[in-house]
Write an enzyme that holds these catalytic residues in place. Structure first.
Site, PDB file in Angstrom:
ATOM      1  N   TYR A 111     -76.306 121.076  69.812  1.00 56.22           N
ATOM      2  CA  TYR A 111     -75.454 121.833  70.735  1.00 56.22           C
ATOM      3  C   TYR A 111     -75.102 120.908  71.887  1.00 56.22           C
ATOM      4  CZ  TYR A 111     -74.244 125.293  74.348  1.00 56.22           C
ATOM      5  OH  TYR A 111     -73.626 126.013  75.340  1.00 56.22           O
ATOM      6  N   ASP A 159     -76.506 112.504  73.377  1.00 58.33           N
ATOM      7  CA  ASP A 159     -76.554 113.623  74.311  1.00 58.33           C
ATOM      8  C   ASP A 159     -78.014 113.772  74.753  1.00 58.33           C
ATOM      9  OD1 ASP A 159     -76.811 116.049  75.569  1.00 58.33           O
ATOM     10  OD2 ASP A 159     -75.456 117.122  74.209  1.00 58.33           O
ATOM     11  N   LYS A 165     -79.303 118.512  83.458  1.00 56.51           N
ATOM     12  CA  LYS A 165     -80.646 119.082  83.691  1.00 56.51           C
ATOM     13  C   LYS A 165     -81.452 118.299  84.731  1.00 56.51           C
ATOM     14  CE  LYS A 165     -80.389 121.625  79.519  1.00 56.51           C
ATOM     15  NZ  LYS A 165     -80.178 123.044  79.496  1.00 56.51           N
TER      16      LYS A 165
HETATM   17  N1  HOZ Z   1     -78.657 124.469  77.179  1.00 53.60           N
HETATM   18  C1  HOZ Z   1     -79.417 125.665  77.335  1.00 53.60           C
HETATM   19  C2  HOZ Z   1     -80.134 126.060  76.114  1.00 53.60           C
HETATM   20  N2  HOZ Z   1     -80.381 125.077  75.179  1.00 53.60           N
HETATM   21  C3  HOZ Z   1     -78.564 126.768  77.729  1.00 53.60           C
HETATM   22  C4  HOZ Z   1     -79.024 127.432  78.940  1.00 53.60           C
HETATM   23  C5  HOZ Z   1     -78.117 128.559  79.282  1.00 53.60           C
HETATM   24  O1  HOZ Z   1     -77.080 128.673  78.639  1.00 53.60           O
HETATM   25  O2  HOZ Z   1     -78.464 129.347  80.162  1.00 53.60           O
END
Ligand code: HOZ
Length: 428
Positions: free
Chosen positions: A145, A240, A268
């Site tokens: 993702y 990524d 992050k």
């Molecule tokens: N990238 C986050 C989960 N893998 C998503 C966090 C969110 O959408 O709140």
């Protein structure tokens, strides 16, 4: 059973105002049943909900909070920055300070551009790879993702898989016509794709350690073949590292695995809990970004001074602590403990882990990619999730997400987690 009446009332209200009551689908509890908790505050390794219940947090805002919540040095840096002004729409020295730290820390990054989210960073990296090579095709892998970028929402993991829409409606066919999605971790499928279309492939983007189909570590053979083929065909290899950057090692998965991509996407941890993304890489590629080069990319809040201050303080604290060996040790204790419990209780499960990232999959099948991840018993996961929640342990609300330990998840807290997990596993 904890009382959650205030959370319930808050969710009823938000559901009238915000689609699904949440501002990002990963937070909704659709896949585990029930309603999300509303958080009032946090402290160190703990979250406190509106009803005053305390939870040991294994999400850490989906990855950023490796130092725990409200770390005093991060809070002090942010307070100082915000007093000086929230945003200027003009350059500040803090942007170079954070860029300096990223370039010094991440082995393959020679220049970097700040943006405001991981989605923006992956979208921009793909555009730059296309602009640099003059080619259109982008390769991604099933179950990875990369944010909600149109051309990358193909067999996408995370909430897209959790909620059953790995290919979202609303994306014109044209947007994904140049996206090739391949099985994660399969060197043969990769070799075949390059044999067929190698000279059309602008770039390959992947999570070098995947966290968005649950935690999956690919083989060294796959990563080596990927580097060899992209190099041979002049395609840009994009890691990524939104989740893994400054998480698996200071220099991310690429430092841990000893692999050099051409470009890296960050988010992050680099923002210390504030909205920051970044993309960087080889200088000859990054010099294509406007205004140094012709590839357009922009943002009013890019390099925001308050967010930069949070990122700088977080990276400085990580440099000072160098917590990676300890995090790996704690993750190892948790993994070994969970495996022993599932064995003892006869629960078919595998526990994948890399450093402080981990997933307990309810399946007897080794999980090496998207298809094997999907063999997991998600109903059982949902019951386990709630059994842990009721005991004060906050896990990701999906089988297809990684959990995270912070530097404050001590041996003692891991032991408490395992005591709760024994009861929870019995209950499910
Ligand atoms: N990238 C986050 C989960 N893998 C998503 C966090 C969110 O959408 O709140």
């Amino acid at each position: 059973m904890p009382v959650r009446v205030r959370s319930q009332a808050a969710f009823e209200r938000s559901s009238q105002l915000i689609p699904g009551g949440v501002n990002s689908p990963a937070r909704a509890f659709g896949a585990v049943g029930g309603q999300p908790l509303f958080i009032a505050r946090s402290e160190g390794p703990y979250l406190f909900d509106l009803d005053g219940n305390r939870y040991l947090d294994y999400i850490g805002s989906w990855g950023p909070l490796i130092l725990g919540h409200a770390h005093p040095r991060v809070v002090a840096a942010v307070e100082q920055a915000v007093r000086q002004g929230a945003s200027f729409g003009a350059p500040t020295e803090r942007e170079s300070e954070l860029a300096d730290r990223i370039i010094a820390g991440v082995p393959s990054i020679e220049m970097v551009r700040m943006v405001s989210s991981g989605t923006e960073a992956t979208m921009s990296a793909v555009r730059v790879a296309r602009g640099y090579t003059g080619r259109d095709v982008v390769v991604k892998f099933a179950g990875c993702y990369h944010g909600h970028v149109d051309c990358l929402l193909v067999q996408a993991g995370s909430a897209a898989t959790t909620l059953g829409v790995p290919n979202s409606p609303g994306i014109p066919k044209g947007c994904t016509a140049d996206t090739l999605s391949l099985p994660y971790g399969d060197p043969q499928a990769l070799a075949d794709a390059f044999a067929r279309r190698g000279d059309e492939i602008a770039g390959v983007i992947l999570e070098p350690v995947a966290g968005n189909m649950g935690l999956v570590v690919p083989s060294a053979e796959f990563l080596c073949e990927l580097r060899r083929l992209t190099h041979h065909h002049g395609s840009v290899l994009i890691y990524d590292e939104v989740m893994t950057g400054f998480r698996l090692a200071f220099g991310g998965a690429q430092e841990l695995l000893g692999q050099m991509p051409d470009m890296t996407v960050l988010g992050k941890i680099v923002g210390g809990g504030f909205p920051v993304g970044a993309y960087g890489g080889r200088a000859d590629i990054m010099m294509k970004v406007m205004p140094a080069g012709p590839v357009f990319q922009a943002g009013t809040l890019s390099g925001n001074p308050v967010a930069m201050a949070a990122g700088i303080a977080t990276l400085d604290e990580l440099r000072r602590l160098d917590p990676y060996a300890e995090l790996d040790h704690l993750g190892g204790s948790l993994q070994a403990g969970l495996l022993a419990l599932t064995k003892e209780l006869g629960v078919p499960a595998v526990v994948n882990r890399c450093g402080s990232m981990w997933t307990l999959f309810f399946t007897p099948t080794p999980v090496t990619g998207y298809e094997s991840a999907k063999t997991a018993d998600t109903a059982r996961f949902g019951r386990f999730f709630w059994a842990m929640m009721d005991r004060g342990f906050y896990l990701p609300c999906s089988q297809f997400e990684a959990a995270f330990c912070s530097v404050l998840h001590t041996e003692e807290r891991i032991r408490e987690t395992l005591v709760a997990a024994r009861e929870a596993l019995k209950a499910v």
